[in-house]
Each structure stands twice: as C-alpha cells, then as structure tokens.
Design an enzyme around this catalytic site. Structure first.
Site, PDB file in Angstrom:
ATOM      1  N   LYS A  36       0.811  -1.225   0.000  1.00  0.00           N
ATOM      2  CA  LYS A  36       0.000   0.000   0.000  1.00  0.00           C
ATOM      3  C   LYS A  36       0.844   1.274   0.000  1.00  0.00           C
ATOM      4  O   LYS A  36       0.414   2.285  -0.527  1.00  0.00           O
ATOM      5  CB  LYS A  36      -0.965   0.007   1.188  1.00  0.00           C
ATOM      6  CG  LYS A  36      -0.294   0.176   2.536  1.00  0.00           C
ATOM      7  CD  LYS A  36      -1.322   0.210   3.663  1.00  0.00           C
ATOM      8  CE  LYS A  36      -0.644   0.488   4.977  1.00  0.00           C
ATOM      9  NZ  LYS A  36      -1.202  -0.289   6.089  1.00  0.00           N
ATOM     10  N   ARG A 131      -7.688   0.011  16.815  1.00  0.00           N
ATOM     11  CA  ARG A 131      -8.121   0.194  15.435  1.00  0.00           C
ATOM     12  C   ARG A 131      -9.045  -0.995  15.146  1.00  0.00           C
ATOM     13  O   ARG A 131      -9.957  -1.228  15.917  1.00  0.00           O
ATOM     14  CB  ARG A 131      -6.923   0.306  14.492  1.00  0.00           C
ATOM     15  CG  ARG A 131      -7.238   1.143  13.243  1.00  0.00           C
ATOM     16  CD  ARG A 131      -6.063   1.308  12.286  1.00  0.00           C
ATOM     17  NE  ARG A 131      -5.765   0.058  11.583  1.00  0.00           N
ATOM     18  CZ  ARG A 131      -4.789  -0.063  10.676  1.00  0.00           C
ATOM     19  NH1 ARG A 131      -4.038   0.985  10.369  1.00  0.00           N
ATOM     20  NH2 ARG A 131      -4.557  -1.207  10.069  1.00  0.00           N
TER      21      ARG A 131
HETATM   22  C1  LIG Z   1      -0.345  -0.996   6.744  1.00  0.00           C
HETATM   23  C2  LIG Z   1      -0.639  -2.298   7.341  1.00  0.00           C
HETATM   24  C3  LIG Z   1       0.396  -3.223   7.516  1.00  0.00           C
HETATM   25  C4  LIG Z   1       1.820  -2.926   7.165  1.00  0.00           C
HETATM   26  O1  LIG Z   1       2.354  -2.013   8.085  1.00  0.00           O
HETATM   27  P1  LIG Z   1       3.882  -1.545   7.967  1.00  0.00           P
HETATM   28  O2  LIG Z   1       4.098  -0.745   9.191  1.00  0.00           O
HETATM   29  O3  LIG Z   1       3.975  -0.742   6.711  1.00  0.00           O
HETATM   30  O4  LIG Z   1       4.705  -2.767   7.920  1.00  0.00           O
HETATM   31  C5  LIG Z   1       0.055  -4.452   8.048  1.00  0.00           C
HETATM   32  N1  LIG Z   1      -1.207  -4.753   8.385  1.00  0.00           N
HETATM   33  C6  LIG Z   1      -2.222  -3.888   8.226  1.00  0.00           C
HETATM   34  C7  LIG Z   1      -3.603  -4.296   8.628  1.00  0.00           C
HETATM   35  C8  LIG Z   1      -1.973  -2.617   7.706  1.00  0.00           C
HETATM   36  O5  LIG Z   1      -2.982  -1.769   7.561  1.00  0.00           O
END
Ligand SMILES: *Cc1c(COP(=O)(O)O)cnc(C)c1O
Length: 354
Positions: A36, A131
């Site tokens: 993402k 969250r």
């Molecule tokens: C963005 C996200 C990740 C990845 O997080 P990083 O800190 O970029 O490794 C993993 N799980 C979920 C649910 C996320 O939203």
C-alpha cells in the site's frame, strides 16, 4: 525525466525483502509483503516477490485488481477490512481478507457462493491499539459464526498494532493472540493455520527474542520499502533506507532576510508562523508542496540543507551551507512513511523505477 519524481530502486527493494524474509523464516514466520505504501505499484510488487514473499497484502481493492491484471499469481489479501459495498470485488480479486465484522463476512460468503469460489478470512483481534478487530472476549463467538459460512475458509486470526494507538507489540499482547488460537483449537479441534502477528513494528520483538512461539506471519510494508521500523523509528539492520527517494528541482535561489518583513498574520493554512531572525540566508525554493506530501516527513539527503517550511506548492530550504545549489539543481530527499504515501498518491509527482 519529469520532476518532481519518486525514484524506486527495485534491486534495493528486492534486497530489503530478502533480508526480512530470511530473518522471519529463520524463526518460522512467513512474510506477507504489503504494497500500500507504493499504491500497489506492479514492478515493486514483483521485486518483493523476487525477494521471496509468497503472499501480498494491499489496502485498496483497485490496486489488487491491477496487481492481478499484471499476471501476479501469488495470493493477495485485502488488509483493510472490507466495506460492505465492495464484497463482490473483494471476492472477485482478492484471495483473502482481514475482517472484523460478521455482517461483512456474511456478505463475502454470499459473493463467494455466487462466484463458486472460496475466500480466506483472517479474523482481526484488537489487543489494544483500538483500530480494527473484535475484542478478545468476542473471538470464540465470532469464529463460531464464521466456520459455518459457505464459501469462507477461516484461515486464522491476526492483530494490528502501532498504527493508530501507537501501542507497541509486546510479549504480552502477542501471547494473547497465541492463547486465543489455542482456545479456538481446543473448542473446535482444527488447526488455526495463520497467526498474523502484526506489521514492521513487530520485527524488534522478534530480534529481541521476545516473540512468543506460535505467531507465524508478519505483514511487512514499511520495513521492505524504507528499511525502517516504525514503532521506534530506527533503521532495520541490513536494509537500505534509500530504496525510494524523492527528486525535486530548485526554482529560486536567493539570499534574503530570514525574518519576514511586515506584520505577521495567518499563513495559508490558518497558522500564525513564528520565525527566528538568523540574519541574511541563502534560500532555495523547490517545486513541491503540501499538496504533494507531509513536508515534515522529508529529509534532505545533503545534510547541510535544512527545511524551512512549505506552502501548497513551494518548499523552502536553507541552502546557506550548500554552495552548489543554484536554480535548476536537483535536490534529493529521503522519505519517511507519511511522505511516501502522499507522494505516491500525488498525480503531480512522477514515479520511476530503476
Ligand atoms: C499498513 C498495514 C500493515 C503494514 O504495516 P507496515 O508498518 O507498513 O509494515 C500491516 N497490516 C495492516 C492491517 C496494515 O494496515
């Protein structure tokens, strides 16, 4: 080359991935590579796959569709819990998703049935970051509903930390997840395949040897893309921090006073700015602004340059110590996560891979 641009070094992305995949697999943990941060950019996803990941995760369904269209055939998961209104596309394009609402999972089940395929569900558990996720005391009753749904494969449970509440991964909150999996296994007599223990910020726990056994998946984005561990904001050993950089161009370079002349009111963003009078200063303006990204998340690669501030399209720099900077000079920046997200999303910023 169009400027400003984000330049992505695919070899470094692949290298970072390899490093983290090795670290994790030595500890029985698979890595889901999260795309993402680069808006699901296909070449980056392919570099991550070359680096050894067997699953991808992405937060936007449009990006998953593009990844699938590009011919990527490893499983891709939607990692933002789905909207009820998108369940059809989620089943169509994603192999699995992270979920916390039974109403949505029922929607996924209906779509899966109509497509005649199975959709994998990882149930998110909120262990404290507040969250997404069901609370621990509601896990069993939710699993109870999920396992009877046709077209749904209950793959396991997961949790996310650090992103909203800033809660760090700990032995305690990870152990809670492991124990919940054991409860499920005891109750139903099947194996909980996936225990998805978090994101880049869980890596420290693993390195300190404090990750309870049982956790077998990390979802890693920032660690791969920027070589950074977010919860303590530290470079991950053995990774590149400059796999992705920003290139901008100076459009004005002049020596001016450092204190504005006249009466100070609100700036373009409703703040009353404060300035320190440092006497005359060599200042550069580069063609980039708050419309493109969060300026505080940029750091000039030439460490003699300081960021003074920005408006929507102008970024102001102190280049007093950087004698070579003139109009037309390309000025490069390292990024942190917030800047990366904005720049990748801005249509005014070009994206190149090398
Ligand atoms: C963005 C996200 C990740 C990845 O997080 P990083 O800190 O970029 O490794 C993993 N799980 C979920 C649910 C996320 O939203």
């Amino acid at each position: 080359m169009y400027i400003p641009c984000v330049e992505i070094d695919l070899k470094k992305i692949e290298y970072n991935t390899k490093q983290l995949v090795n670290l994790c697999s030595n500890n029985g943990i698979e890595v889901m590579g999260i795309t993402k941060g680069v808006c699901g950019q296909v070449d980056v996803a392919k570099a991550i796959i070359k680096g050894g990941v067997k699953k991808l995760g992405e937060s936007r369904i449009q990006n998953i569709r593009a990844l699938k269209h590009s011919g990527i055939d490893i499983p891709i998961y939607l990692i933002r819990i789905p909207m009820l209104s998108e369940v059809v596309d989620v089943v169509r394009w994603a192999d699995g998703s992270l979920n916390s609402e039974i109403k949505v999972i029922k929607g996924l089940s209906e779509s899966a049935r109509s497509f005649g395929k199975d959709h994998r569900v990882i149930l998110m558990v909120d262990v404290g970051d507040l969250r997404e996720g069901v609370l621990p005391e509601h896990v069993i009753e939710t699993v109870d509903e999920i396992i009877d749904l046709p077209g749904i494969e209950f793959e396991g449970i997961g949790t996310n930390l650090g992103c909203y509440g800033g809660i760090m991964a700990s032995y305690k909150n990870m152990k809670l997840l492991v124990n919940l999996a054991k409860d499920i296994e005891r109750e139903y007599g099947f194996e909980v395949k996936t225990l998805s223990g978090g994101n880049s910020s869980t890596i420290s726990l693993l390195e300190r040897g404090q990750l309870p056994s049982g956790i077998n998946q990390f979802r890693i984005g920032e660690g791969i893309l920027l070589g950074n561990e977010p919860s303590v904001s530290r470079p991950l050993p053995g990774t590149h921090q400059d796999a992705i950089i920003l290139k901008t161009e100076a459009i004005e370079v002049k020596t001016k006073p450092s204190y504005p002349i006249g009466e100070i009111g609100h700036d373009a963003f409703g703040n009353i700015p404060a300035f320190e009078d440092k006497g005359p200063m060599r200042r550069a303006i580069v063609a980039l602004g708050k419309q493109d990204c969060q300026i505080e998340d940029l750091s000039p690669m030439d460490t003699t340059i300081q960021i003074l501030g920005a408006s929507s399209d102008h970024l102001l720099l102190d280049v007093t110590q950087s004698c070579n900077t003139e109009v037309g000079t390309i000025i490069e920046f390292n990024l942190s996560y917030g800047a990366l997200l904005g720049l990748m999303t801005s249509r005014y910023v070009a994206k190149y891979t090398i």
